[in-house]
Motif scaffolding. Sequence first.
Motif, PDB file in Angstrom:
ATOM      1  N   LEU A   1       0.832  -1.210   0.000  1.00  0.00           N
ATOM      2  CA  LEU A   1       0.000   0.000   0.000  1.00  0.00           C
ATOM      3  C   LEU A   1       0.867   1.260   0.000  1.00  0.00           C
ATOM      4  N   ARG A   2       1.864   1.297   0.864  1.00  0.00           N
ATOM      5  CA  ARG A   2       2.741   2.479   0.922  1.00  0.00           C
ATOM      6  C   ARG A   2       3.518   2.639  -0.384  1.00  0.00           C
ATOM      7  N   TRP A   3       3.982   1.535  -0.941  1.00  0.00           N
ATOM      8  CA  TRP A   3       4.739   1.564  -2.191  1.00  0.00           C
ATOM      9  C   TRP A   3       3.922   2.183  -3.315  1.00  0.00           C
ATOM     10  N   LYS A   4       2.661   1.836  -3.376  1.00  0.00           N
ATOM     11  CA  LYS A   4       1.803   2.338  -4.443  1.00  0.00           C
ATOM     12  C   LYS A   4       1.609   3.850  -4.364  1.00  0.00           C
ATOM     13  N   CYS A   5       1.958   4.453  -3.236  1.00  0.00           N
ATOM     14  CA  CYS A   5       1.844   5.901  -3.067  1.00  0.00           C
ATOM     15  C   CYS A   5       3.128   6.643  -3.421  1.00  0.00           C
ATOM     16  N   GLU A   6       4.224   5.929  -3.582  1.00  0.00           N
ATOM     17  CA  GLU A   6       5.508   6.584  -3.845  1.00  0.00           C
ATOM     18  C   GLU A   6       5.474   7.404  -5.123  1.00  0.00           C
ATOM     19  N   GLY A   7       5.941   8.645  -5.011  1.00  0.00           N
ATOM     20  CA  GLY A   7       6.064   9.511  -6.167  1.00  0.00           C
ATOM     21  C   GLY A   7       4.781  10.174  -6.627  1.00  0.00           C
ATOM     22  N   LEU A   8       3.689   9.969  -5.917  1.00  0.00           N
ATOM     23  CA  LEU A   8       2.429  10.600  -6.326  1.00  0.00           C
ATOM     24  C   LEU A   8       2.402  12.064  -5.938  1.00  0.00           C
ATOM     25  N   SER A   9       1.847  12.876  -6.786  1.00  0.00           N
ATOM     26  CA  SER A   9       1.592  14.274  -6.428  1.00  0.00           C
ATOM     27  C   SER A   9       0.367  14.304  -5.512  1.00  0.00           C
ATOM     28  N   GLU A  10       0.204  15.424  -4.812  1.00  0.00           N
ATOM     29  CA  GLU A  10      -0.988  15.584  -3.969  1.00  0.00           C
ATOM     30  C   GLU A  10      -2.254  15.508  -4.823  1.00  0.00           C
ATOM     31  N   GLU A  11      -2.179  16.091  -6.003  1.00  0.00           N
ATOM     32  CA  GLU A  11      -3.340  16.082  -6.897  1.00  0.00           C
ATOM     33  C   GLU A  11      -3.700  14.648  -7.295  1.00  0.00           C
ATOM     34  N   ASP A  12      -2.709  13.857  -7.692  1.00  0.00           N
ATOM     35  CA  ASP A  12      -2.984  12.476  -8.082  1.00  0.00           C
ATOM     36  C   ASP A  12      -3.418  11.622  -6.890  1.00  0.00           C
ATOM     37  N   ALA A  13      -2.887  11.904  -5.717  1.00  0.00           N
ATOM     38  CA  ALA A  13      -3.267  11.137  -4.529  1.00  0.00           C
ATOM     39  C   ALA A  13      -4.751  11.299  -4.210  1.00  0.00           C
ATOM     40  N   ARG A  14      -5.342  12.397  -4.654  1.00  0.00           N
ATOM     41  CA  ARG A  14      -6.753  12.682  -4.371  1.00  0.00           C
ATOM     42  C   ARG A  14      -7.657  12.530  -5.591  1.00  0.00           C
ATOM     43  N   ARG A  15      -7.056  12.188  -6.713  1.00  0.00           N
ATOM     44  CA  ARG A  15      -7.839  12.072  -7.952  1.00  0.00           C
ATOM     45  C   ARG A  15      -8.597  10.750  -7.968  1.00  0.00           C
ATOM     46  N   SER A  16      -9.892  10.855  -8.192  1.00  0.00           N
ATOM     47  CA  SER A  16     -10.733   9.665  -8.305  1.00  0.00           C
ATOM     48  C   SER A  16     -10.708   9.181  -9.750  1.00  0.00           C
ATOM     49  N   VAL A  17     -10.423   7.894  -9.919  1.00  0.00           N
ATOM     50  CA  VAL A  17     -10.373   7.326 -11.273  1.00  0.00           C
ATOM     51  C   VAL A  17     -11.518   6.344 -11.516  1.00  0.00           C
ATOM     52  N   LEU A  18     -12.338   6.124 -10.511  1.00  0.00           N
ATOM     53  CA  LEU A  18     -13.475   5.220 -10.622  1.00  0.00           C
ATOM     54  C   LEU A  18     -14.757   6.015 -10.375  1.00  0.00           C
ATOM     55  N   PRO A  19     -15.483   6.347 -11.429  1.00  0.00           N
ATOM     56  CA  PRO A  19     -16.660   7.203 -11.277  1.00  0.00           C
ATOM     57  C   PRO A  19     -17.679   6.692 -10.257  1.00  0.00           C
ATOM     58  N   THR A  20     -17.812   5.390 -10.124  1.00  0.00           N
ATOM     59  CA  THR A  20     -18.796   4.841  -9.194  1.00  0.00           C
ATOM     60  C   THR A  20     -18.271   4.725  -7.767  1.00  0.00           C
TER      61      THR A  20
END
Length: 172
Positions: free
Chosen positions: A29-48
């Motif tokens: 879980l932590r690895w998947k967050c590495e290098g993300l911008s704040e914007e991408d960390a909060r961006r929803s990619v699943l409309p539902t």
Amino acid sequence: MAPSLERPPFQTDERTALIGWLDLQRRILRWKCEGLSEEDARRSVLPTSPAMTMAGLISHMRWVEHTWLDVLFLGGDETVNPSFDESDDEDADWRTDGVPLERLLIDYESQCARSNDIVAAASLDDIGRHPKFGGGKVDLRWMLIHLIEETGRHAGHADIVRELLDGSKGYY
């Protein structure tokens, strides 16, 4: 993106295996967050599922750890945990209210360390103390297996969310 993602030893005691598998899923879980911008960390990619952002996943998993080990196992204070919010917001523990991803990760890491301390001080046969859940029938072993399942499921979600965000993928 390549942390140390080692599985627990093939031959080990039950406690080491359970914590080893849980720690592996936490690291993913932590690895998947590495290098993300704040914007991408909060961006929803699943409309539902608009709350399923990387930041939301980390927030949720911090509170899942707190729910199972601090509240349901130790019988601790549930009022600090948004999962127990009496309002109609079933996603309260996914909401980050602008808290930076780095802070969410620190809080998650701290909660995981506390969880490991709780487990280290107890027997796997000890029963949870929370009066509202399972009527004192759920043991620590069951709770750890559930945490492995839930953390692994959300690590899979994080893998998909990250790939949809920027194409990053991988397990090992």
